[in-house]
Write a protein that holds these residues in place. Sequence first.
Motif, PDB file in Angstrom:
ATOM      1  N   PHE A  25       0.815  -1.209   0.000  1.00  0.00           N
ATOM      2  CA  PHE A  25       0.000   0.000   0.000  1.00  0.00           C
ATOM      3  C   PHE A  25       0.853   1.265   0.000  1.00  0.00           C
ATOM      4  O   PHE A  25       0.675   2.157  -0.831  1.00  0.00           O
ATOM      5  N   GLY A  26       1.796   1.312   0.900  1.00  0.00           N
ATOM      6  CA  GLY A  26       2.615   2.514   1.069  1.00  0.00           C
ATOM      7  C   GLY A  26       3.517   2.817  -0.116  1.00  0.00           C
ATOM      8  O   GLY A  26       3.853   3.967  -0.359  1.00  0.00           O
ATOM      9  N   SER A  27       3.896   1.795  -0.845  1.00  0.00           N
ATOM     10  CA  SER A  27       4.794   1.996  -1.976  1.00  0.00           C
ATOM     11  C   SER A  27       4.059   2.238  -3.278  1.00  0.00           C
ATOM     12  O   SER A  27       4.671   2.318  -4.330  1.00  0.00           O
ATOM     13  N   THR A  28       2.746   2.339  -3.194  1.00  0.00           N
ATOM     14  CA  THR A  28       1.954   2.572  -4.403  1.00  0.00           C
ATOM     15  C   THR A  28       1.389   3.994  -4.393  1.00  0.00           C
ATOM     16  O   THR A  28       0.846   4.445  -3.393  1.00  0.00           O
ATOM     17  N   SER A  29       1.521   4.681  -5.497  1.00  0.00           N
ATOM     18  CA  SER A  29       1.011   6.049  -5.570  1.00  0.00           C
ATOM     19  C   SER A  29      -0.331   6.098  -6.288  1.00  0.00           C
ATOM     20  O   SER A  29      -0.673   5.205  -7.070  1.00  0.00           O
ATOM     21  N   ILE A 108      -3.451  -8.435   0.945  1.00  0.00           N
ATOM     22  CA  ILE A 108      -3.352  -7.006   1.232  1.00  0.00           C
ATOM     23  C   ILE A 108      -3.896  -6.703   2.620  1.00  0.00           C
ATOM     24  O   ILE A 108      -3.251  -6.027   3.422  1.00  0.00           O
ATOM     25  N   ILE A 109      -5.076  -7.214   2.898  1.00  0.00           N
ATOM     26  CA  ILE A 109      -5.709  -6.917   4.181  1.00  0.00           C
ATOM     27  C   ILE A 109      -4.901  -7.474   5.340  1.00  0.00           C
ATOM     28  O   ILE A 109      -4.633  -6.775   6.310  1.00  0.00           O
ATOM     29  N   LEU A 110      -4.491  -8.733   5.227  1.00  0.00           N
ATOM     30  CA  LEU A 110      -3.714  -9.316   6.318  1.00  0.00           C
ATOM     31  C   LEU A 110      -2.408  -8.558   6.525  1.00  0.00           C
ATOM     32  O   LEU A 110      -1.939  -8.395   7.646  1.00  0.00           O
ATOM     33  N   ARG A 111      -1.836  -8.073   5.437  1.00  0.00           N
ATOM     34  CA  ARG A 111      -0.595  -7.308   5.563  1.00  0.00           C
ATOM     35  C   ARG A 111      -0.862  -5.963   6.227  1.00  0.00           C
ATOM     36  O   ARG A 111      -0.169  -5.569   7.164  1.00  0.00           O
ATOM     37  N   GLU A 112      -1.870  -5.284   5.748  1.00  0.00           N
ATOM     38  CA  GLU A 112      -2.137  -3.940   6.262  1.00  0.00           C
ATOM     39  C   GLU A 112      -2.706  -3.945   7.676  1.00  0.00           C
ATOM     40  O   GLU A 112      -2.639  -2.943   8.377  1.00  0.00           O
ATOM     41  N   LEU A 113      -3.281  -5.069   8.071  1.00  0.00           N
ATOM     42  CA  LEU A 113      -3.778  -5.164   9.455  1.00  0.00           C
ATOM     43  C   LEU A 113      -2.639  -5.142  10.460  1.00  0.00           C
ATOM     44  O   LEU A 113      -2.866  -4.988  11.651  1.00  0.00           O
TER      45      LEU A 113
ATOM     46  N   ILE B 108       7.910  -6.789  10.924  1.00  0.00           N
ATOM     47  CA  ILE B 108       8.327  -6.115   9.684  1.00  0.00           C
ATOM     48  C   ILE B 108       8.695  -7.134   8.618  1.00  0.00           C
ATOM     49  O   ILE B 108       8.230  -7.060   7.480  1.00  0.00           O
ATOM     50  N   ILE B 109       9.518  -8.090   9.003  1.00  0.00           N
ATOM     51  CA  ILE B 109       9.985  -9.076   8.032  1.00  0.00           C
ATOM     52  C   ILE B 109       8.829  -9.909   7.490  1.00  0.00           C
ATOM     53  O   ILE B 109       8.684 -10.090   6.286  1.00  0.00           O
ATOM     54  N   LEU B 110       7.989 -10.403   8.374  1.00  0.00           N
ATOM     55  CA  LEU B 110       6.861 -11.214   7.912  1.00  0.00           C
ATOM     56  C   LEU B 110       5.946 -10.406   7.004  1.00  0.00           C
ATOM     57  O   LEU B 110       5.376 -10.931   6.044  1.00  0.00           O
ATOM     58  N   ARG B 111       5.810  -9.126   7.309  1.00  0.00           N
ATOM     59  CA  ARG B 111       4.968  -8.281   6.470  1.00  0.00           C
ATOM     60  C   ARG B 111       5.615  -8.066   5.103  1.00  0.00           C
ATOM     61  O   ARG B 111       4.978  -8.234   4.069  1.00  0.00           O
ATOM     62  N   GLU B 112       6.879  -7.728   5.120  1.00  0.00           N
ATOM     63  CA  GLU B 112       7.552  -7.406   3.858  1.00  0.00           C
ATOM     64  C   GLU B 112       7.825  -8.631   3.000  1.00  0.00           C
ATOM     65  O   GLU B 112       8.035  -8.510   1.797  1.00  0.00           O
ATOM     66  N   LEU B 113       7.822  -9.791   3.625  1.00  0.00           N
ATOM     67  CA  LEU B 113       7.992 -11.024   2.845  1.00  0.00           C
ATOM     68  C   LEU B 113       6.797 -11.282   1.936  1.00  0.00           C
ATOM     69  O   LEU B 113       6.860 -12.124   1.055  1.00  0.00           O
ATOM     70  N   GLY B 164       1.083 -21.345  12.678  1.00  0.00           N
ATOM     71  CA  GLY B 164       0.864 -21.153  14.109  1.00  0.00           C
ATOM     72  C   GLY B 164       1.983 -20.388  14.785  1.00  0.00           C
ATOM     73  O   GLY B 164       1.747 -19.592  15.698  1.00  0.00           O
ATOM     74  N   MET B 165       3.197 -20.589  14.314  1.00  0.00           N
ATOM     75  CA  MET B 165       4.337 -19.903  14.925  1.00  0.00           C
ATOM     76  C   MET B 165       4.480 -18.469  14.472  1.00  0.00           C
ATOM     77  O   MET B 165       4.841 -17.590  15.243  1.00  0.00           O
ATOM     78  N   PHE B 166       4.238 -18.254  13.189  1.00  0.00           N
ATOM     79  CA  PHE B 166       4.470 -16.924  12.641  1.00  0.00           C
ATOM     80  C   PHE B 166       3.322 -15.950  12.874  1.00  0.00           C
ATOM     81  O   PHE B 166       3.535 -14.765  13.111  1.00  0.00           O
ATOM     82  N   PHE B 167       2.118 -16.462  12.765  1.00  0.00           N
ATOM     83  CA  PHE B 167       0.955 -15.576  12.810  1.00  0.00           C
ATOM     84  C   PHE B 167       0.920 -14.606  13.995  1.00  0.00           C
ATOM     85  O   PHE B 167       0.714 -13.398  13.794  1.00  0.00           O
ATOM     86  N   PRO B 168       1.151 -15.086  15.219  1.00  0.00           N
ATOM     87  CA  PRO B 168       1.075 -14.156  16.356  1.00  0.00           C
ATOM     88  C   PRO B 168       2.115 -13.035  16.291  1.00  0.00           C
ATOM     89  O   PRO B 168       1.888 -11.959  16.834  1.00  0.00           O
ATOM     90  N   TYR B 169       3.222 -13.283  15.600  1.00  0.00           N
ATOM     91  CA  TYR B 169       4.277 -12.268  15.515  1.00  0.00           C
ATOM     92  C   TYR B 169       4.168 -11.462  14.237  1.00  0.00           C
ATOM     93  O   TYR B 169       4.798 -10.429  14.093  1.00  0.00           O
ATOM     94  N   SER B 170       3.364 -11.978  13.320  1.00  0.00           N
ATOM     95  CA  SER B 170       3.088 -11.242  12.108  1.00  0.00           C
ATOM     96  C   SER B 170       1.990 -10.211  12.368  1.00  0.00           C
ATOM     97  O   SER B 170       2.014  -9.103  11.848  1.00  0.00           O
TER      98      SER B 170
END
Lengths: 209, 209
Positions: A25-29, A108-113, B108-113, B164-170
């Motif tokens: 989202f943030g990297s899109t204009s 997108i939603i899971l990321r932005e949440l 951050i990493i899980l999001r950007e991945l 299960g491991m990643f979700f809570p930290y993502s």
Amino acid sequence: MSKSVNQTKASIVKAAISLFAVQGFGSTSIREIADTAKVNSALVSYHFKNKQGILEWMMIDYFEKLFTKLQPVTQGGEEQEESCFQQLIDSLDTLIGYQAENMEVSAIILRELSVDSMLVREVMSTYMARLKAHFATLLETGMERGEFDCDLDVEMQLIHMMGGMFFPYSNPQIMRELFYVEPMSPEYRQRYIGFLSKVWGYKLKNDEF
Amino acid sequence: MSKSVNQTKASIVKAAISLFAVQGFGSTSIREIADTAKVNSALVSYHFKNKQGILEWMMIDYFEKLFTKLQPVTQGGEEQEESCFQQLIDSLDTLIGYQAENMEVSAIILRELSVDSMLVREVMSTYMARLKAHFATLLETGMERGEFDCDLDVEMQLIHMMGGMFFPYSNPQIMRELFYVEPMSPEYRQRYIGFLSKVWGYKLKNDEF
DNA sequence: GTCTATATATTGATAGAC
DNA sequence: GTCTATCAATATATAGAC
């Protein structure tokens, strides 16, 4: 009588989805979205107020449609109705199927949440809370009826369950490049539900063995 | 002899972590990072080449340190060594503990991945693949030794486990606002590991009952 | 609803002095 | 390693014609 959803508006959303999905989202204009949608960039502001407005529209649309598909839990007293176990599997199947059909928006939603904003907090306290309540009710009434193992931490089961359901659609790239599975495919959905049924089969109360 | 890590560099990373975590990589500007770190904005380019350079440094540092803590799997033939089940629990505990200690970077990493870039593909094919291999080995050798139930789909178990491991930290916000748990706390770690042990206890081969 | 034109701010990145 | 100064590109957002 005009189309229920404006054509321009729809194409903006469509373009935004594909862009948000791959670059965030943030990297899109706004301009990028407008160009991809082949509409004038001023129209984005007109239809959605601003970039966040697109995301907001996307999230509301996504969740409203999801809850249309999720069957309400039947808590009613007597016989003949589905077991909680079956209702749980059905709900999981519905949610997984819905995510598969809306892969990009789901991601997108899971990321932005995971960012912190007013919008996120609102979605969290309405839709996500409702989704949690749905599965919590199923699990809890199932336990009351003795369908599930009561020894296990309910909240942890919920967390683990949600993690398992969301993760593949939150990080489809990990699924594809690490596990060589396509979470969008009906095969995956079937395989995953089969797996869950089997896992939980072990956790059903004794007379199930 | 100077400090092994430049003071300025460290403060830039620290500032970037807190900003990326709350508003995302794409929505954070170099100037913002520099201001938060109280350093000149030109120093970001000097130390990291560009904004992506910070993320890259962050990811490499994160994974390198993680693999330092993860004990290599002991596949050796004879007695007295830990069971695969115990090794699995230990590894999960290590990973969860590490994520808890590095909440922001983990998120951050899980999001950007989940975005598509060269950097992501590289991290995926090196570190994430290595992480998967670690748990896959544990699960597979455990099955060969008859410690685990062989009826279950191995890949699906891995996927479900990782989810299960990643979700809570993502999505720590979901944990906090929906489940009222703090994934950073040692209590959560203990509770989750306890839950997993119990769940898998059911799936151990028959003589465990 | 759609367009042009534009104001205004912010962006990433670098050249060159210290 | 750190700073000042600056550029060219790009950002969001709006006013006003059609």
